[in-house]
Scaffold this motif. Sequence first.
Motif, PDB file in Angstrom:
ATOM      1  N   ALA A   1       0.830  -1.202   0.000  1.00 46.10           N
ATOM      2  CA  ALA A   1       0.000   0.000   0.000  1.00 46.10           C
ATOM      3  C   ALA A   1       0.867   1.256   0.000  1.00 46.10           C
ATOM      4  O   ALA A   1       0.553   2.244  -0.672  1.00 46.10           O
ATOM      5  N   LEU A   2       1.982   1.206   0.742  1.00 42.28           N
ATOM      6  CA  LEU A   2       2.890   2.356   0.794  1.00 42.28           C
ATOM      7  C   LEU A   2       3.499   2.659  -0.567  1.00 42.28           C
ATOM      8  O   LEU A   2       3.419   3.790  -1.061  1.00 42.28           O
ATOM      9  N   VAL A   3       4.100   1.654  -1.189  1.00 45.58           N
ATOM     10  CA  VAL A   3       4.817   1.913  -2.435  1.00 45.58           C
ATOM     11  C   VAL A   3       3.857   2.218  -3.587  1.00 45.58           C
ATOM     12  O   VAL A   3       4.160   3.047  -4.465  1.00 45.58           O
ATOM     13  N   LEU A   4       2.687   1.592  -3.599  1.00 43.90           N
ATOM     14  CA  LEU A   4       1.709   1.903  -4.645  1.00 43.90           C
ATOM     15  C   LEU A   4       1.149   3.312  -4.475  1.00 43.90           C
ATOM     16  O   LEU A   4       0.903   4.019  -5.462  1.00 43.90           O
TER      17      LEU A   4
ATOM     18  N   SER B   1      -1.402  -8.833  -5.867  1.00 44.04           N
ATOM     19  CA  SER B   1      -0.665  -7.676  -6.384  1.00 44.04           C
ATOM     20  C   SER B   1      -1.355  -7.080  -7.604  1.00 44.04           C
ATOM     21  O   SER B   1      -1.346  -5.862  -7.808  1.00 44.04           O
ATOM     22  N   PHE B   2      -1.979  -7.943  -8.418  1.00 43.72           N
ATOM     23  CA  PHE B   2      -2.742  -7.447  -9.575  1.00 43.72           C
ATOM     24  C   PHE B   2      -3.959  -6.660  -9.112  1.00 43.72           C
ATOM     25  O   PHE B   2      -4.244  -5.571  -9.622  1.00 43.72           O
ATOM     26  N   VAL B   3      -4.671  -7.203  -8.130  1.00 40.35           N
ATOM     27  CA  VAL B   3      -5.894  -6.560  -7.638  1.00 40.35           C
ATOM     28  C   VAL B   3      -5.572  -5.185  -7.045  1.00 40.35           C
ATOM     29  O   VAL B   3      -6.281  -4.205  -7.304  1.00 40.35           O
ATOM     30  N   MET B   4      -4.500  -5.098  -6.262  1.00 37.39           N
ATOM     31  CA  MET B   4      -4.138  -3.818  -5.654  1.00 37.39           C
ATOM     32  C   MET B   4      -3.673  -2.813  -6.699  1.00 37.39           C
ATOM     33  O   MET B   4      -4.005  -1.633  -6.634  1.00 37.39           O
ATOM     34  N   ALA B   5      -2.896  -3.271  -7.679  1.00 41.44           N
ATOM     35  CA  ALA B   5      -2.429  -2.376  -8.736  1.00 41.44           C
ATOM     36  C   ALA B   5      -3.598  -1.805  -9.530  1.00 41.44           C
ATOM     37  O   ALA B   5      -3.639  -0.603  -9.849  1.00 41.44           O
ATOM     38  N   LYS B   6      -4.568  -2.650  -9.830  1.00 40.55           N
ATOM     39  CA  LYS B   6      -5.733  -2.192 -10.589  1.00 40.55           C
ATOM     40  C   LYS B   6      -6.572  -1.228  -9.758  1.00 40.55           C
ATOM     41  O   LYS B   6      -7.112  -0.243 -10.273  1.00 40.55           O
TER      42      LYS B   6
ATOM     43  N   VAL C   1      -5.661   0.962  -7.575  1.00 39.63           N
ATOM     44  CA  VAL C   1      -5.096   2.309  -7.434  1.00 39.63           C
ATOM     45  C   VAL C   1      -4.746   2.941  -8.774  1.00 39.63           C
ATOM     46  O   VAL C   1      -4.135   4.011  -8.826  1.00 39.63           O
ATOM     47  N   GLY C   2      -5.125   2.293  -9.875  1.00 37.99           N
ATOM     48  CA  GLY C   2      -4.904   2.880 -11.193  1.00 37.99           C
ATOM     49  C   GLY C   2      -3.491   2.747 -11.712  1.00 37.99           C
ATOM     50  O   GLY C   2      -3.076   3.505 -12.601  1.00 37.99           O
ATOM     51  N   SER C   3      -2.721   1.784 -11.184  1.00 34.71           N
ATOM     52  CA  SER C   3      -1.357   1.570 -11.660  1.00 34.71           C
ATOM     53  C   SER C   3      -1.357   0.593 -12.837  1.00 34.71           C
ATOM     54  O   SER C   3      -2.417   0.133 -13.275  1.00 34.71           O
ATOM     55  N   ASN C   4      -0.153   0.237 -13.301  1.00 32.88           N
ATOM     56  CA  ASN C   4      -0.007  -0.610 -14.488  1.00 32.88           C
ATOM     57  C   ASN C   4      -0.325  -2.061 -14.140  1.00 32.88           C
ATOM     58  O   ASN C   4       0.570  -2.863 -13.861  1.00 32.88           O
ATOM     59  N   TYR C   5      -1.608  -2.405 -14.176  1.00 33.34           N
ATOM     60  CA  TYR C   5      -2.018  -3.752 -13.790  1.00 33.34           C
ATOM     61  C   TYR C   5      -1.601  -4.799 -14.808  1.00 33.34           C
ATOM     62  O   TYR C   5      -1.467  -5.989 -14.487  1.00 33.34           O
ATOM     63  N   GLN C   6      -1.375  -4.394 -16.065  1.00 26.26           N
ATOM     64  CA  GLN C   6      -0.903  -5.357 -17.056  1.00 26.26           C
ATOM     65  C   GLN C   6       0.517  -5.815 -16.743  1.00 26.26           C
ATOM     66  O   GLN C   6       0.859  -6.988 -16.931  1.00 26.26           O
TER      67      GLN C   6
END
Length: 313
Positions: A145-148, A271-276, A278-283
């Motif tokens: 959560a911190l780094v994302l 990690s995919f779920v969290m990335a998606k 917060v709008g990060s590069n989930y691919q």
Amino acid sequence: MLALIQQTLAVTAPVFAMLFLGVLLKRLGWIDTAFVNTASSLVFKGTLPALLFLAILRADLSAALQPRLLIYFTLATVGGFLLAWAWAIWRCPHADRGVYVQGAFRGNNGIVGLALASSLYGDFGLSLGGVLAGLVILCYNALSALVLALYSPSSKTDPWSIAKSILGNPLVLAVLAAIPFAYWRIPLPDWLLTSTGYFAQMSLPLALICIGATLSLASLRESGATALSASLMKMIWLPALSTLGAWWLGFRGPELGILFLYFASPTAAASFVMAKAVGSNYQLAAAIIVMTTLMAVLSTNLGLFVLQWGGWV
């Protein structure tokens, strides 16, 4: 060696099956982007927190408590996180650093690590692995959560906003909520636990189907070099350094074996779920999960072979 390979495949093969099912369902048109967005949100906000709550609740925190091992595991996890972050700052595009770091340090211990520990070491592996899993959940989700939050295009980067992002993360909240129930063994109604279990069981299949649905050859090519770098960090460099440190400190036998299995687990589907979320590069996150899961079949067995050959586990 062959038996170890079969044990690893028994754990990783269902993961691949669900990934390929996601690819197939997307190709058939049975699911679309709207479904992936809705399902990923449901996993992040609902089913995965429920799964983590139950995992902590059912862990016997008073059994297999080994302070020295737990402290080392925590320090090694934080050290691996910082090393991956330093490497990402040097080698990774700014926008992808959060996803890179999360993919490079966050292992699938609740599925792969715990299953292998139980398979190799029986009740002791299940007991110690369960306690480690509780620690892992808290460490991984707080650090992720911190780094994302720092690198997400939709997040503010002032300390208060980052703190709110961490403490407001549904996964972190689920862990914090479960700790008092697990520590004081506060009973909950059986019907509630059963219903929560039904809900939680959707987490892994839904997350893996969504990952498979987002995979494409184009996205794999675009994220290939970055995903490969994160995957090598996750499956080779960090497990080697962390396990070597444990060996140097005198850990031997099942303790060293379980530490290695947890360090060497492939990247978690969460990690995919969290990335998606917060709008990060989930691919990129999806590509790292696929690559590390593929690598796990070889690297996990090779690592265990070396440790057994040396007579250390």
